[in-house]
Write a protein that holds these residues in place. Sequence first.
Motif, PDB file in Angstrom:
ATOM      1  N   ASP A  88       0.819  -1.214   0.000  1.00  0.00           N
ATOM      2  CA  ASP A  88       0.000   0.000   0.000  1.00  0.00           C
ATOM      3  C   ASP A  88       0.854   1.267   0.000  1.00  0.00           C
ATOM      4  O   ASP A  88       0.513   2.243  -0.669  1.00  0.00           O
ATOM      5  CB  ASP A  88      -0.931   0.014   1.223  1.00  0.00           C
ATOM      6  N   ILE A  89       1.953   1.256   0.742  1.00  0.00           N
ATOM      7  CA  ILE A  89       2.806   2.451   0.797  1.00  0.00           C
ATOM      8  C   ILE A  89       3.387   2.735  -0.585  1.00  0.00           C
ATOM      9  O   ILE A  89       3.430   3.886  -1.025  1.00  0.00           O
ATOM     10  CB  ILE A  89       3.940   2.258   1.842  1.00  0.00           C
ATOM     11  N   THR A  90       3.800   1.675  -1.270  1.00  0.00           N
ATOM     12  CA  THR A  90       4.350   1.848  -2.613  1.00  0.00           C
ATOM     13  C   THR A  90       3.286   2.392  -3.551  1.00  0.00           C
ATOM     14  O   THR A  90       3.544   3.306  -4.345  1.00  0.00           O
ATOM     15  CB  THR A  90       4.892   0.504  -3.150  1.00  0.00           C
ATOM     16  N   LYS A  91       2.083   1.836  -3.444  1.00  0.00           N
ATOM     17  CA  LYS A  91       0.999   2.316  -4.300  1.00  0.00           C
ATOM     18  C   LYS A  91       0.684   3.778  -3.994  1.00  0.00           C
ATOM     19  O   LYS A  91       0.480   4.581  -4.907  1.00  0.00           O
ATOM     20  CB  LYS A  91      -0.247   1.450  -4.105  1.00  0.00           C
ATOM     21  N   GLU A  92       0.642   4.113  -2.697  1.00  0.00           N
ATOM     22  CA  GLU A  92       0.388   5.516  -2.326  1.00  0.00           C
ATOM     23  C   GLU A  92       1.487   6.430  -2.843  1.00  0.00           C
ATOM     24  O   GLU A  92       1.216   7.538  -3.322  1.00  0.00           O
ATOM     25  CB  GLU A  92       0.279   5.639  -0.805  1.00  0.00           C
ATOM     26  N   ALA A  93       2.735   5.967  -2.755  1.00  0.00           N
ATOM     27  CA  ALA A  93       3.857   6.772  -3.248  1.00  0.00           C
ATOM     28  C   ALA A  93       3.746   6.980  -4.754  1.00  0.00           C
ATOM     29  O   ALA A  93       4.017   8.076  -5.260  1.00  0.00           O
ATOM     30  CB  ALA A  93       5.182   6.099  -2.901  1.00  0.00           C
ATOM     31  N   GLN A  94       3.337   5.938  -5.477  1.00  0.00           N
ATOM     32  CA  GLN A  94       3.177   6.073  -6.927  1.00  0.00           C
ATOM     33  C   GLN A  94       2.047   7.053  -7.249  1.00  0.00           C
ATOM     34  O   GLN A  94       2.178   7.890  -8.158  1.00  0.00           O
ATOM     35  CB  GLN A  94       2.899   4.702  -7.556  1.00  0.00           C
ATOM     36  N   ILE A  95       0.944   6.965  -6.503  1.00  0.00           N
ATOM     37  CA  ILE A  95      -0.169   7.898  -6.725  1.00  0.00           C
ATOM     38  C   ILE A  95       0.281   9.321  -6.421  1.00  0.00           C
ATOM     39  O   ILE A  95       0.011  10.251  -7.191  1.00  0.00           O
ATOM     40  CB  ILE A  95      -1.388   7.495  -5.848  1.00  0.00           C
ATOM     41  N   ARG A  96       0.987   9.500  -5.315  1.00  0.00           N
ATOM     42  CA  ARG A  96       1.464  10.838  -4.922  1.00  0.00           C
ATOM     43  C   ARG A  96       2.450  11.375  -5.970  1.00  0.00           C
ATOM     44  O   ARG A  96       2.397  12.554  -6.322  1.00  0.00           O
ATOM     45  CB  ARG A  96       2.130  10.764  -3.543  1.00  0.00           C
ATOM     46  N   GLU A  99       0.498  12.588  -8.843  1.00  0.00           N
ATOM     47  CA  GLU A  99      -0.142  13.872  -8.524  1.00  0.00           C
ATOM     48  C   GLU A  99       0.866  15.020  -8.621  1.00  0.00           C
ATOM     49  O   GLU A  99       0.563  16.086  -9.159  1.00  0.00           O
ATOM     50  CB  GLU A  99      -0.739  13.828  -7.114  1.00  0.00           C
TER      51      GLU A  99
END
Length: 174
Positions: A88-96, A99
Motif C-alpha cells: 500500500d505504501i508503494t501504491k500511495e507513493a506512486q499515486i502521490r 499527482e
Amino acid sequence: MEVMQLLEYLQDIIESAPKVPITGKVIIDKKEFTDLLDQIFNYLPDDIKKAQWIVSEKDRIMEEAKKEYETVKQDTLDMLKKQVENHDITKEAQIRAQEILTAAQRDAKAIRLGARDYADEVLTQLEKEIDGKTQEIIKCIQSNVEKTAIGLTDEISVTVKDIRENIKELRSIK
C-alpha cells in the motif's frame, strides 16, 4: 600393517633404482611399480575408501546446496520485490508521485501561458510607443519642412524682390 610394508618396499625400489646422470631422476620398472600400487590400494582399509567417497559426496552436496541457495535467494528477492511493488505504501507513493507530476505539468503550462501573455503585453505596449514616437517624428518633420518652406519662400520673395529692383535699376540706366 601390510600397507606400511608395501610403502616401505616402494621407497626401497625408488632409492635403489639406477639414476640418470645430471638430472637426478631414476629409472623404475613400470610393471613392478603399478603392481605394487595396486597391492597398496587393495590393502587400504575400507574406512579410507569410505572416507574418500564421503569427501566426494560432501563436495557434490555442497555444490548442490550452493545452487539451491542461489535459487532460493533469487526467488526470495523476486517475491520481496513483488510484495514491495504491491504494498500500500508503494501504491500511495506512486499515486502521490503522479499527482506531483500532474501539478508540475499544470504549473509549467500556467507559467508558459503567463510568460506568453506578458511578452504579448510588452510587445503591444512597445508597438504603441513606436507608433506614438513615429507620429511625433512625422509631425516634427512636417513642422520643420513647413518652416523650411516658409523660410525658403520668404528668402525667394526677398531674392525676387531684389532681382526686380535690379531689373528696374538696369532699365532705368538706358
